[in-house]
Every structure is written in structure tokens, then in C-alpha cells.
Motif scaffolding. Structure first.
Motif, PDB file in Angstrom:
ATOM      1  N   SER A  10      29.419  18.210 -39.653  1.00 19.72           N
ATOM      2  CA  SER A  10      29.576  18.818 -40.836  1.00 19.72           C
ATOM      3  C   SER A  10      28.561  18.069 -41.760  1.00 19.72           C
ATOM      4  O   SER A  10      27.792  17.148 -41.069  1.00 19.72           O
ATOM      5  CB  SER A  10      31.007  18.650 -41.709  1.00 19.72           C
ATOM      6  OG  SER A  10      31.136  17.155 -41.689  1.00 19.72           O
ATOM      7  N   ARG A  51      30.036  13.398 -38.784  1.00 23.24           N
ATOM      8  CA  ARG A  51      31.051  13.877 -37.724  1.00 23.24           C
ATOM      9  C   ARG A  51      32.118  13.141 -37.241  1.00 23.24           C
ATOM     10  O   ARG A  51      32.172  12.131 -37.679  1.00 23.24           O
ATOM     11  CB  ARG A  51      30.005  13.955 -36.306  1.00 23.24           C
ATOM     12  CG  ARG A  51      29.682  12.620 -35.728  1.00 23.24           C
ATOM     13  CD  ARG A  51      28.538  12.752 -34.899  1.00 23.24           C
ATOM     14  NE  ARG A  51      27.300  12.813 -35.283  1.00 23.24           N
ATOM     15  CZ  ARG A  51      26.190  13.584 -34.771  1.00 23.24           C
ATOM     16  NH1 ARG A  51      26.229  14.212 -34.004  1.00 23.24           N
ATOM     17  NH2 ARG A  51      24.923  13.456 -35.470  1.00 23.24           N
ATOM     18  N   HIS A 149      29.576  23.091 -39.596  1.00 27.79           N
ATOM     19  CA  HIS A 149      28.448  23.610 -39.100  1.00 27.79           C
ATOM     20  C   HIS A 149      28.665  24.050 -37.691  1.00 27.79           C
ATOM     21  O   HIS A 149      28.434  24.885 -37.060  1.00 27.79           O
ATOM     22  CB  HIS A 149      27.182  22.903 -39.150  1.00 27.79           C
ATOM     23  CG  HIS A 149      26.775  22.848 -40.406  1.00 27.79           C
ATOM     24  ND1 HIS A 149      26.616  23.654 -41.468  1.00 27.79           N
ATOM     25  CD2 HIS A 149      26.091  21.702 -41.162  1.00 27.79           C
ATOM     26  CE1 HIS A 149      26.087  23.312 -42.537  1.00 27.79           C
ATOM     27  NE2 HIS A 149      25.789  21.984 -42.420  1.00 27.79           N
ATOM     28  N   ARG A 150      29.223  22.932 -37.029  1.00 28.85           N
ATOM     29  CA  ARG A 150      29.191  23.179 -35.404  1.00 28.85           C
ATOM     30  C   ARG A 150      30.428  22.286 -34.967  1.00 28.85           C
ATOM     31  O   ARG A 150      30.812  21.562 -35.270  1.00 28.85           O
ATOM     32  CB  ARG A 150      28.003  22.709 -34.794  1.00 28.85           C
ATOM     33  CG  ARG A 150      27.882  22.561 -33.482  1.00 28.85           C
ATOM     34  CD  ARG A 150      26.697  22.095 -33.033  1.00 28.85           C
ATOM     35  NE  ARG A 150      25.566  23.045 -33.170  1.00 28.85           N
ATOM     36  CZ  ARG A 150      24.462  22.517 -34.123  1.00 28.85           C
ATOM     37  NH1 ARG A 150      24.404  21.719 -34.819  1.00 28.85           N
ATOM     38  NH2 ARG A 150      23.679  23.620 -34.399  1.00 28.85           N
ATOM     39  N   VAL A 151      30.981  22.842 -33.917  1.00 27.28           N
ATOM     40  CA  VAL A 151      32.222  22.398 -33.010  1.00 27.28           C
ATOM     41  C   VAL A 151      31.895  22.150 -31.586  1.00 27.28           C
ATOM     42  O   VAL A 151      31.318  23.126 -31.001  1.00 27.28           O
ATOM     43  CB  VAL A 151      33.762  23.029 -33.143  1.00 27.28           C
ATOM     44  CG1 VAL A 151      34.629  22.254 -32.235  1.00 27.28           C
ATOM     45  CG2 VAL A 151      33.939  23.154 -34.646  1.00 27.28           C
ATOM     46  N   VAL A 152      31.967  20.907 -31.041  1.00 25.55           N
ATOM     47  CA  VAL A 152      31.626  20.829 -29.580  1.00 25.55           C
ATOM     48  C   VAL A 152      33.208  20.714 -29.131  1.00 25.55           C
ATOM     49  O   VAL A 152      33.936  19.900 -29.344  1.00 25.55           O
ATOM     50  CB  VAL A 152      31.006  19.466 -29.290  1.00 25.55           C
ATOM     51  CG1 VAL A 152      31.145  19.357 -27.558  1.00 25.55           C
ATOM     52  CG2 VAL A 152      29.477  19.600 -29.726  1.00 25.55           C
ATOM     53  N   VAL A 167      31.869  29.440 -37.709  1.00 28.70           N
ATOM     54  CA  VAL A 167      31.328  28.138 -36.997  1.00 28.70           C
ATOM     55  C   VAL A 167      31.055  28.144 -35.479  1.00 28.70           C
ATOM     56  O   VAL A 167      31.645  28.907 -34.662  1.00 28.70           O
ATOM     57  CB  VAL A 167      32.570  26.878 -37.112  1.00 28.70           C
ATOM     58  CG1 VAL A 167      32.113  25.713 -36.461  1.00 28.70           C
ATOM     59  CG2 VAL A 167      32.662  26.793 -38.470  1.00 28.70           C
ATOM     60  N   GLU A 168      29.980  27.747 -35.144  1.00 34.47           N
ATOM     61  CA  GLU A 168      29.476  27.739 -33.986  1.00 34.47           C
ATOM     62  C   GLU A 168      30.277  26.816 -32.762  1.00 34.47           C
ATOM     63  O   GLU A 168      30.366  25.752 -33.250  1.00 34.47           O
ATOM     64  CB  GLU A 168      27.923  27.504 -33.528  1.00 34.47           C
ATOM     65  CG  GLU A 168      27.421  27.620 -31.925  1.00 34.47           C
ATOM     66  CD  GLU A 168      25.972  26.939 -31.883  1.00 34.47           C
ATOM     67  OE1 GLU A 168      25.857  26.444 -30.974  1.00 34.47           O
ATOM     68  OE2 GLU A 168      25.287  27.010 -33.100  1.00 34.47           O
ATOM     69  N   VAL A 169      30.838  27.313 -31.650  1.00 33.53           N
ATOM     70  CA  VAL A 169      31.764  26.383 -30.720  1.00 33.53           C
ATOM     71  C   VAL A 169      31.080  26.468 -29.433  1.00 33.53           C
ATOM     72  O   VAL A 169      30.827  27.469 -28.863  1.00 33.53           O
ATOM     73  CB  VAL A 169      33.271  26.870 -30.859  1.00 33.53           C
ATOM     74  CG1 VAL A 169      33.955  25.945 -30.017  1.00 33.53           C
ATOM     75  CG2 VAL A 169      33.864  26.980 -32.196  1.00 33.53           C
ATOM     76  N   THR A 173      25.401  19.769 -29.651  1.00 32.87           N
ATOM     77  CA  THR A 173      25.517  18.924 -30.676  1.00 32.87           C
ATOM     78  C   THR A 173      23.869  18.417 -31.243  1.00 32.87           C
ATOM     79  O   THR A 173      23.099  19.136 -30.852  1.00 32.87           O
ATOM     80  CB  THR A 173      26.170  17.474 -30.199  1.00 32.87           C
ATOM     81  OG1 THR A 173      26.541  16.595 -31.602  1.00 32.87           O
ATOM     82  CG2 THR A 173      25.698  16.747 -29.534  1.00 32.87           C
ATOM     83  N   GLU A 174      23.878  17.566 -32.297  1.00 33.18           N
ATOM     84  CA  GLU A 174      22.646  17.287 -32.701  1.00 33.18           C
ATOM     85  C   GLU A 174      22.578  16.053 -33.199  1.00 33.18           C
ATOM     86  O   GLU A 174      23.615  15.258 -33.502  1.00 33.18           O
ATOM     87  CB  GLU A 174      22.199  18.243 -33.655  1.00 33.18           C
ATOM     88  CG  GLU A 174      23.061  18.291 -35.060  1.00 33.18           C
ATOM     89  CD  GLU A 174      22.512  19.175 -36.129  1.00 33.18           C
ATOM     90  OE1 GLU A 174      21.729  18.593 -36.969  1.00 33.18           O
ATOM     91  OE2 GLU A 174      22.780  20.305 -35.940  1.00 33.18           O
ATOM     92  N   PRO A 184      19.139  21.101 -31.560  1.00 33.69           N
ATOM     93  CA  PRO A 184      20.408  20.599 -30.871  1.00 33.69           C
ATOM     94  C   PRO A 184      20.232  20.626 -29.418  1.00 33.69           C
ATOM     95  O   PRO A 184      19.380  20.938 -28.885  1.00 33.69           O
ATOM     96  CB  PRO A 184      21.247  21.615 -31.471  1.00 33.69           C
ATOM     97  CG  PRO A 184      20.757  22.295 -32.457  1.00 33.69           C
ATOM     98  CD  PRO A 184      19.166  22.189 -32.131  1.00 33.69           C
TER      99      PRO A 184
END
Length: 676
Positions: A10, A51, A149-152, A167-169, A173-174, A184
């Protein structure tokens, strides 16, 4: 066995929330996996500026299959009962079985694959996360501390399909916002994730970030012949603000060291998040250098960053110097009228009125603690005057400290200076209680006036709610009394205030109970001593320790058992309304009963003398002298004799034992039976 890797990426997470967020992430995941009956070998969570990360090792491929046998109505039960049972287990009536004279149902469920459980868990974690504050963004309804922003989400290296609004899953990551690759990058496991982020200038584990800060800062200081001023709170904060911490040494104008060191350190810490340094070999003397923790590795080694930090700090310290000089021009006494415009509480008046109460209360307490009454009263009157100074207006955490400096600059008595400076102590468990008599008087007055005042208007702590920190104030009073061995009854202190004190003693009793239990005292021993109604907290605490030591001996344990036995007999007779009154007489026989009568008669004077002399341990040792005769009495004498006169006398003897022992503690509240 599989590994789960979850990262919630985030915008910046406030440093003060990160440790709690890591704990909450672990807790929510652990609870969900437990409910799903999905075991694991280890679970660890991490938090950083952008994160939250979770890694779970040793997950099985799927849940265990579920099978349960449920028993329903008896055979021959009404049809409605049978149908109701079938509905309750989700089966048709013809799917029920018969066993042992009952209708039965076998419930079976195939265990879900771990990926499905994990997908549900991620939704639960994100939906139920207890951020103190959260926000929505864009057109969505998702709430998070900052835009997510993103979820791994990986299970054994494979992305778990999870649908989260906007949200992109996946497995991407970055790294660092400035030094990492602009694009990323994918990860396949926690080891790959951790090493990949390190290559992109992100340290995942806050413990490693702290280590780098401390080691780097100390190395910088050692090279310049300095020592780092340790600050755990600041270390926690800075470690939460940096993904790739780089400590740098900065220099400031030595002229600023003419300011009080607390002002310099607070300016560095509060405004700039800098660590202070001190000169080598001069304990406590600040050096004109500071440590700033950058979040990047600069090409020039950080020289430009350090120079910029020094300019910003200089501006802040110039302000502080202005405040200091302005404040020195006005004596504390002349500031008292300005306190009339500062409200302490709408129902408790102004700070000027409070200053008057502290003056009277500190002066009244002074003789009880060996302080000069005039010095204590003056310090009480001036203790809050620094609240209207420019320096405390800028740095509220320096209240009291600055009052002490201004009082010293005016040439006030050293006792008054110390009392103004230290009257807030102890602010917490890590801070020492004051030990100078005048300071003790003002510190007690400050805390007692606060507690009694808020109790008088009905503002009492409830559950976890304590907006006026009354629990902390009560613990401060207890610490001051205990640490200085001041055996002053609380009732006597409360009576010196103009406020009523209804319910306040019970409040203090509960705080002392909590404190003693935290120190390892058994709660039942605390209750047993408190039952005597004593309000001398120092004496109570000492007696709890003496009682614990007594009960740890064979004599103490056996006497406790005898007390319990006697109490059970007496209580049983009391319930029947058949308990005799009056004192026991010396019987002609049997020998064990005669011996017990004589032992009680011999014990009472010594026990009373020890209690009067406040020799509690000695009083308990005197009680221990009864042990052998009480044991012999129970072994050889039938209490409920068929001869009424014998029975009554024996019950009166047991009543005498209970009466004497209850003067030391309420032994009925002590758990266990001792040893027989």
C-alpha cells in the motif's frame, strides 16, 4: 507441506501502527486457519513503511476430511421429532440410520484444498483488519489504512486466485520507491521475496532495520569520537519510516548547546526524528552532532542530506532559543494569573484554582513525608506555571522540566526547583519515583488532587477506558509510597484534600492488587491481607510477602489446613443455627483439648503484641506455635461429641482459632488446603 506468502502492498503505513498491524495480521491468519482446521508448522508476520507480509510454513495440501456421528431421537419418537432432527443435520429422513435404539446421522465433508482456504482467509484479513483509522479511495468500497495497490498471494510458489476490488493479486511485488527497479518483479517463495527485495533496497524484517540503524549510527559516532544517545522509542519510529535505513552524521552549531539539553534533544526527536550524541568521556554532555537516518544511499555519501538536515535543525533550535530567552524574562510567580485562562476541566475549574489546591495540599502533606511545608507549598503553587511559557507551548512534553529550569534561573530554593521539575514522576514503570521530601509532597498532591477531583465529578475509569490516566496516577502514588517506604494510610492523605473520597480507596486497592500480582504475588494472598481493611499500602505489600513466606513453610501450610478444617465445621454448625456463643473454658480432659486451650491462651498475648508492634512476620511465627496442638486436637478429639457441653466447648475453641487468625489475614480466601 506448503508455504504461504502474503504481501499487502500500500501507500505509507504510519510507523506507530506497524507493530500492531503485524500482530493483527498474524492473529487474524492464525484464527482463520484454526477455524478451517488447517494446521501449520510456523507463522510469522512483518511490517514496513509500505507493506505487511505474512509467511506460513508447513501447510497441508488440503483440510482433513470431516466425519461426525450425531444421535437424534429415540426409535419410536414422533415423526415430527425425527423430521426436525433430519432437517437440523441437512439430511432426508430416509438417509438417517438406526443404532442403539436411536435415530442417527453420519455427516461427512471432503476437506477443501488449501488454496480455497487461503483465498477465504485473505478476504477475511482485508475485510476485518482493525486499523485505528482507515480510508476508501477512488470509486471503490475497500477500506485500508492507505490505498492498497497490490497483493502477493502465493501457495507453494503458485498464485492463489483471489478477487479483491480494484487490487491486482498475483506474484508480483516492487522494491524501494526511489532506488529499486522501476518495474515490479515476480517472486516465488519467501526466501526469493526477501532476497529479491534486498536487491531492490528493501529490508523486510524490522529487527534487521533496527540493527542496521544502531550499528551504523554507533559506527558513525565512534569514527568522530562520540557516543550515541540511545532512544528505543525513536528507534522504533525511524525503523518504521525507512525501508533501507542509512545512518548519517550531521553537525550543528555548538552555540545551541547553551540551551537546556532536554530542549535540544526534544527538538531533534520531536520535530526531526534525529538521534542526539554526547561527548566521549563526558556522561550526559551533549555534543554538537546528531544522527539522521536517511532512506536512500546517496551518491555523495549523504553529505548533502546531512547538510540540509543541519539547516532545518538550526531553524528549529533558533525558535527554541527565542522561546528560552523570552521565558527567562518573566518569573514563574508572575505567570500564575495567566493560568486563570487555562481550563483544567470544565467541572474542576482553571489551572490557577488547581495551583491553589496543590499549594494547600502539598503544604499539608509535607510534615507526613519529612518535607519543609513552606518549600512544598511554594513548589505546589508554581508547579503548573510553566504551562503558559512559550517553550512548553511548543514542547508540551517538557512541562515540569522547564519549570525547574526557570525556577533555578530565578534563584529559587533548590528544594523548590527539584519539586517543580520532578513532580510529574513517575510517569510510567520505567521512570524512578521521586525521593526528595519536598518533591514527594508535591508529586503526591498533584496525583491525589487529580484522582479525587475526577472521582468527585463521576469521571471514573471504566473497563479499558481511562481518558484522564487515573490508573497511572494511582500507580504513581503507590510507587512513591512504596519506593520511599512511607507508611502513610491513604485515608489520612485523602482527608487533607477538599474533595470527597468516596470509592477512591477501593480504586487504589484494585491498583495495588494488580501491581502486586504483576510482581508475582498470589491474588488470593493479596485478597486475604486486604480483607483486614488496612489502607497502609506499604504495610499491605510487606504483609503479602510475609504471608507467602509463612505459607511456604510446613507449619504455615498445616496451620492453613487446620484453619480450613475448623472453618468448615463452624460454618456447617452456623448453617444449622447451632453455633455456641461465648468464650471456651479450660476443660478437665482430654489432654489434647486442654493443651489446645493452653496454647491459645499462651499465643494470644504474643500475637497481639507483635501485631501492635507491626511485626507481622513475628505474629505469623506466633500463630505457627499453635500448629502441633491443633494437629493433635483434630487427631485425638471428637469435636461433635454426644455430650452437649463438650461439643460446645470444642466449637468455641475452634472459634477462638479462627478469630485470632483472622486478625492476621482472612485465611478463608486463600486457595488450597495446605498439607494434612
Amino acid at each position: 507441506m506448503s508455504q504461504l506468502l502474503l504481501e499487502l502492498f500500500s501507500e505509507e503505513i504510519p510507523a506507530r501502527m506497524q507493530a500492531g498491524a503485524a500482530r493483527d495480521l498474524a492473529r487474524l491468519a492464525r484464527e482463520h486457519l484454526a477455524r478451517a482446521d488447517l494446521a501449520f508448522e510456523s507463522l510469522e508476520s512483518f511490517a514496513g513503511p509500505r507493506r505487511l507480509t505474512l509467511v506460513v510454513d508447513g501447510l497441508p495440501a488440503r483440510q482433513p476430511d470431516y466425519r461426525e456421528e450425531r444421535r437424534g431421537p429415540r426409535l419410536g419418537a414422533p415423526q415430527a421429532a425425527i423430521e426436525g432432527f433430519a432437517r437440523s443435520v441437512g439430511l432426508a429422513v430416509d438417509a438417517l440410520a438406526q443404532a442403539g435404539g436411536y435415530w442417527c446421522a453420519t455427516l461427512e465433508r471432503k476437506g477443501e484444498v488449501a488454496g480455497a482456504v487461503v483465498a477465504q482467509m485473505v478476504h477475511t484479513v482485508i475485510g476485518d483488519f482493525p486499523w485505528p483509522k482507515s480510508m476508501t479511495w477512488g470509486d471503490g468500497n475497500l477500506r485500508w489504512i492507505r490505498p492498497l495497490h497490490r497483493v502477493v498471494c502465493l501457495l507453494d510458489g503458485r498464485a492463489v486466485p483471489v478477487a479483491i476490488e480494484g487490487v491486482e493479486v498475483g506474484n508480483v511485488t516492487e522494491g524501494h520507491r526511489f532506488m529499486g527497479a522501476r518495474q515490479p518483479f515476480p517472486v516465488s517463495s519467501f526466501a526469493d521475496y526477501e532476497s529479491g527485495l534486498a536487491e531492490h533496497f528493501v529490508v523486510v524484517d524490522v529487527r534487521e532495520r533496527k540493527r542496521r540503524i544502531v550499528d551504523g549510527a554507533r559506527a558513525q559516532c565512534a569514527a568522530a569520537g562520540l557516543h550515541l544517545v540511545d532512544d528505543e522509542g525513536l528507534l522504533d519510529e525511524v525503523a518504521g519510516m525507512t525501508e533501507w535505513p542509512v545512518p548519517l552524521l550531521g553537525r550543528m552549531d555548538p552555540a545551541f548547546l547553551t540551551l537546556p539539553p532536554e530542549v535540544v534533544r526534544t527538538t531533534m526527536r520531536t520535530h526531526q526524528r534525529y538521534f542526539a550524541t554526547r561527548q566521549e568521556g563526558e556522561a550526559g554532555a551533549l555534543a554538537p552532532y546528531f544522527i539522521i537516518v536517511a532512506n536512500i544511499e546517496a551518491r555523495d555519501g549523504g553529505a548533502l542530506i546531512a547538510a540540509g538536515a543541519a539547516r532545518v535543525l538550526a531553524a528549529r533550535l533558533e525558535d527554541a532559543k527565542f522561546f528560552w530567552n523570552e521565558d527567562l524574562g518573566q518569573p514563574l510567580e508572575s505567570r500564575l494569573e495567566r493560568l486563570s485562562g487555562v481550563t483544567f476541566h470544565a467541572k474542576l475549574g482553571s489551572m490557577r484554582q488547581r495551583a491553589g489546591r496543590l499549594e494547600a495540599l502539598a503544604g499539608a502533606i509535607a510534615p507526613l513525608v519529612g518535607a519543609d511545608a513552606d518549600a512544598a507549598a511554594t513548589a505546589g503553587r508554581l508547579a503548573k506555571a510553566d504551562l503558559v511559557t512559550a517553550m512548553v507551548g511548543e514542547f508540551p512534553e517538557l512541562q515540569g522540566v522547564m519549570g525547574g529550569y526557570y525556577a533555578a534561573a530565578q534563584g529559587l530554593d533548590a528544594r523548590i526547583v527539584a519539586a517543580i521539575r520532578d513532580h510529574y514522576q513517575p510517569r510510567g514503570p520505567s521512570e524512578a519515583a521521586p525521593n526528595a521530601p519536598a518533591t514527594i509532597a508535591v508529586a503526591l498532591a498533584d496525583k491525589i488532587d487529580t484522582i479525587l477531583g475526577f472521582f468527585s465529578i463521576g469521571e471514573k475509569p471504566t473497563g479499558s477506558r481511562d481518558p484522564f490516566a487515573l490508573r497511572r496516577a494511582a500507580l504513581g502514588v503507590i510507587r512513591i509510597l512504596r519506593d520511599n517506604r512511607l507508611e502513610i494510610p491513604l485515608g489520612r492523605l485523602f482527608a487533607l484534600s477538599t474533595y470527597p473520597n468516596e470509592g477512591v480507596l477501593e480504586f487504589f486497592v484494585e491498583r495495588l492488587k494488580v501491581l502486586l500480582r504483576e510482581e508475582g504475588s498470589r491474588h488470593d494472598l493479596v485478597d486475604a491481607v486486604f480483607a483486614l481493611g488496612d489502607d497502609n499500602l506499604v504495610r499491605i505489600a510487606r504483609r503479602v510477602g510475609d504471608l507467602a513466606a509463612f505459607l511456604a513453610t510446613n507449619d504455615g501450610a498445616n496451620l492453613l489446613a487446620a484453619y480450613k478444617r475448623a472453618g468448615n465445621i463452624l460454618d456447617a454448625e452456623a448453617r444449622k443455627g447451632d453455633l455456641p456463643e461465648g468464650a471456651a473454658r479450660r476443660p478437665p480432659s482430654p489432654e489434647a483439648e486442654v493443651a489446645l486451650f493452653d496454647a491459645i491462651a499462651a499465643c494470644e498475648p504474643g500475637f497481639a503484641a507483635s501485631m501492635d508492634a507491626d511485626d507481622y512476620a513475628g505474629a505469623l511465627r506466633t500463630l505457627a506455635s499453635l500448629r502441633a496442638t491443633v494437629d493433635a486436637f483434630f487427631d485425638q478429639v471428637l469435636v461433635n461429641s454426644l455430650v452437649a457441653e463438650e461439643r460446645d466447648n470444642r466449637l468455641k475453641l475452634l472459634g477462638s482459632i479462627r478469630r485470632i487468625m483472622r486478625q492476621a489475614a482472612d485465611f478463608s480466601l486463600i486457595a488450597g488446603q495446605g498439607t494434612a
